[in-house]
Scaffold this motif. Structure first.
Motif, mmCIF file in Angstrom:
data_model
loop_
_atom_site.group_PDB
_atom_site.id
_atom_site.type_symbol
_atom_site.label_atom_id
_atom_site.label_comp_id
_atom_site.label_asym_id
_atom_site.label_seq_id
_atom_site.Cartn_x
_atom_site.Cartn_y
_atom_site.Cartn_z
ATOM 1 N N TRP A 89 0.885 -1.166 0.062
ATOM 2 C CA TRP A 89 -0.077 -0.010 0.028
ATOM 3 C C TRP A 89 0.775 1.532 -0.116
ATOM 4 O O TRP A 89 1.653 1.369 0.871
ATOM 5 N N LYS A 90 0.390 2.396 -0.720
ATOM 6 C CA LYS A 90 1.262 3.709 -0.896
ATOM 7 C C LYS A 90 0.286 4.345 -0.532
ATOM 8 O O LYS A 90 -0.901 4.496 -0.718
ATOM 9 N N SER A 91 0.797 5.268 0.316
ATOM 10 C CA SER A 91 0.120 6.691 0.663
ATOM 11 C C SER A 91 0.666 8.046 -0.043
ATOM 12 O O SER A 91 1.635 8.224 0.576
ATOM 13 N N PRO A 92 0.217 8.253 -1.083
ATOM 14 C CA PRO A 92 0.543 9.670 -1.499
ATOM 15 C C PRO A 92 0.559 10.781 -0.916
ATOM 16 O O PRO A 92 -0.595 11.116 -0.354
ATOM 17 N N GLY A 141 0.874 11.231 2.034
ATOM 18 C CA GLY A 141 0.298 11.169 3.330
ATOM 19 C C GLY A 141 -1.142 11.028 3.347
ATOM 20 O O GLY A 141 -1.630 11.018 4.502
ATOM 21 N N GLY A 142 -1.743 10.810 2.019
ATOM 22 C CA GLY A 142 -3.146 10.747 2.160
ATOM 23 C C GLY A 142 -3.620 9.157 2.191
ATOM 24 O O GLY A 142 -2.913 8.439 2.951
ATOM 25 N N SER A 143 -4.724 8.924 1.815
ATOM 26 C CA SER A 143 -5.207 7.572 1.917
ATOM 27 C C SER A 143 -4.120 6.512 1.139
ATOM 28 O O SER A 143 -3.752 6.888 0.159
ATOM 29 N N LYS A 144 -4.313 5.215 1.813
ATOM 30 C CA LYS A 144 -3.519 4.339 1.043
ATOM 31 C C LYS A 144 -4.251 3.633 -0.074
ATOM 32 O O LYS A 144 -5.320 3.178 -0.115
ATOM 33 N N HIS A 145 -3.268 3.371 -1.082
ATOM 34 C CA HIS A 145 -3.538 2.816 -2.568
ATOM 35 C C HIS A 145 -2.731 1.718 -2.442
ATOM 36 O O HIS A 145 -1.774 1.467 -2.503
ATOM 37 N N PRO A 146 -3.900 0.727 -2.663
ATOM 38 C CA PRO A 146 -2.777 -0.929 -2.907
ATOM 39 C C PRO A 146 -2.513 -1.195 -4.311
ATOM 40 O O PRO A 146 -2.965 -0.676 -5.286
ATOM 41 N N HIS A 180 6.792 1.766 -1.228
ATOM 42 C CA HIS A 180 7.269 1.464 0.302
ATOM 43 C C HIS A 180 8.626 1.557 0.668
ATOM 44 O O HIS A 180 9.466 1.066 -0.277
ATOM 45 N N ASP A 181 8.959 1.595 1.636
ATOM 46 C CA ASP A 181 10.345 1.534 2.313
ATOM 47 C C ASP A 181 10.992 0.228 2.634
ATOM 48 O O ASP A 181 12.161 0.011 2.928
ATOM 49 N N ARG A 182 10.302 -0.734 2.308
ATOM 50 C CA ARG A 182 10.813 -2.208 2.381
ATOM 51 C C ARG A 182 10.226 -3.036 1.516
ATOM 52 O O ARG A 182 8.957 -2.702 0.770
ATOM 53 N N MET A 183 10.798 -4.315 1.308
ATOM 54 C CA MET A 183 10.311 -5.367 0.195
ATOM 55 C C MET A 183 10.653 -6.805 0.603
ATOM 56 O O MET A 183 11.683 -6.715 1.338
ATOM 57 N N PRO A 184 9.859 -7.530 0.149
ATOM 58 C CA PRO A 184 10.159 -8.954 0.382
ATOM 59 C C PRO A 184 11.541 -9.324 -0.201
ATOM 60 O O PRO A 184 11.715 -8.654 -1.203
ATOM 61 N N VAL A 185 12.235 -10.305 0.302
ATOM 62 C CA VAL A 185 13.374 -10.593 -0.503
ATOM 63 C C VAL A 185 13.061 -11.683 -1.688
ATOM 64 O O VAL A 185 12.630 -12.772 -1.467
ATOM 65 N N ALA A 190 4.591 -3.543 -11.264
ATOM 66 C CA ALA A 190 3.461 -3.096 -10.413
ATOM 67 C C ALA A 190 2.599 -2.276 -10.679
ATOM 68 O O ALA A 190 2.738 -1.741 -11.648
ATOM 69 N N TYR A 191 1.238 -2.508 -10.583
ATOM 70 C CA TYR A 191 0.001 -1.550 -10.780
ATOM 71 C C TYR A 191 -0.779 -1.561 -9.735
ATOM 72 O O TYR A 191 -1.023 -2.340 -8.801
ATOM 73 N N GLU A 192 -1.623 -0.336 -9.918
ATOM 74 C CA GLU A 192 -2.610 -0.124 -8.848
ATOM 75 C C GLU A 192 -3.784 -1.028 -8.924
ATOM 76 O O GLU A 192 -4.151 -1.480 -10.053
ATOM 77 N N ILE A 193 -4.386 -1.580 -7.891
ATOM 78 C CA ILE A 193 -5.641 -2.327 -7.875
ATOM 79 C C ILE A 193 -6.747 -1.705 -7.104
ATOM 80 O O ILE A 193 -6.303 -0.676 -6.212
ATOM 81 N N SER A 194 -7.893 -2.147 -6.797
ATOM 82 C CA SER A 194 -9.015 -1.601 -6.171
ATOM 83 C C SER A 194 -8.819 -1.921 -4.628
ATOM 84 O O SER A 194 -8.073 -2.907 -4.431
ATOM 85 N N THR A 195 -9.517 -1.261 -3.813
ATOM 86 C CA THR A 195 -9.196 -1.605 -2.305
ATOM 87 C C THR A 195 -10.073 -2.773 -1.924
ATOM 88 O O THR A 195 -10.120 -3.191 -0.740
#
Length: 228
Positions: A103-106, A108-113, A158-163, A195-200
């Motif tokens: 999830w990304k919060s552009p 500082g707003g609402s989170k977009h998955p 995000h500031d982390r990702m899975p290995v 990566a692409y944006e999906i719905s909530t």
């Protein structure tokens, strides 16, 4: 971090991809929205020719309930943390995925998955650690996913990702010594992640169907969208 996963490749293709047979109790069911506490399908160093299911959340030795399991471990410090030390030393695994969600919060707003997947591979592997903990009725196999710094793609989300383990290094991850595995815990080095944006809809773990992975507004977002 990695807080939601998916695995929906056909079973025959999954077994062929990892040269392993599904042995999990209950078999294999494609999943589009796997949350913490659900089962992840994994391949362990002790059974590299088997695909088993394991509780997502490595259960600490002090925990009373499986729900207290830890879903992610920082690869940079896992060897130093008592809860992960033994697993780091001797119990690596591959956590199988068709794509994970973040999830990304552009501004500082609402989170977009967003869905993050590998363009050329319908299933790939993330680095994990597995363990077995005593439960009230039976032993519980459990797993945590290792994380690292983001690569260029993930840095804008995000500031982390899975290995994410490159395909040609999956066997090395399972068979190598801890120092060699440490070297594999790097931001994913190749450029075949997208990566692409999906719905909530993904926000609700009860939504577990192909609609979850549909691009928002049916337009797939490319790498350019994540550039600043």
């Amino acid at each position: 971090m990695c807080g939601r996963n998916s695995l929906f490749i056909d079973q025959a293709d999954l077994e062929a991809r990892f040269d392993a047979e599904v042995v999990a109790d209950g078999g294999y069911t494609p999943r589009y929205n796997i949350g913490p506490g659900d089962n992840l399908h994994i391949v362990t160093n002790e059974a590299p020719d088997e695909i088993d299911a394991s509780h997502w959340g490595l259960i600490p030795f002090w925990a009373d309930e499986p729900e207290e399991g830890i879903i992610n471990a920082r690869s940079e410090t896992a060897a130093e943390k008592r809860v992960f030390q033994e697993a780091w030393e001797s119990r690596p695994c591959l956590a199988l995925s068709s794509g994970f969600y973040e999830w990304k919060s552009p501004n500082g707003g609402s989170k977009h998955p967003y869905r993050i997947h590998r363009e050329d591979d319908p299933a790939f592997a993330m680095a994990g650690l597995w363990d077995v903990r005593a439960g009230e009725d039976e032993a519980i196999s459990c797993v945590t996913i290792l994380t690292t710094e983001p690569n260029d793609l993930m840095n804008s989300i995000h500031d982390r990702m899975p290995v994410v383990i490159p395909r040609d290094a999956e066997s090395d991850w399972l068979a190598a010594d801890p120092d060699t595995r440490k070297e594999l815990c790097q931001p994913y080095p190749k450029d075949d992640l997208d990566a692409y944006e999906i719905s909530t809809r993904v926000n609700n773990p009860g939504n577990d169907d192909p609609q979850v992975i549909e691009p928002l507004d049916h337009e797939q977002s490319g790498l350019g969208e994540f550039s600043s």
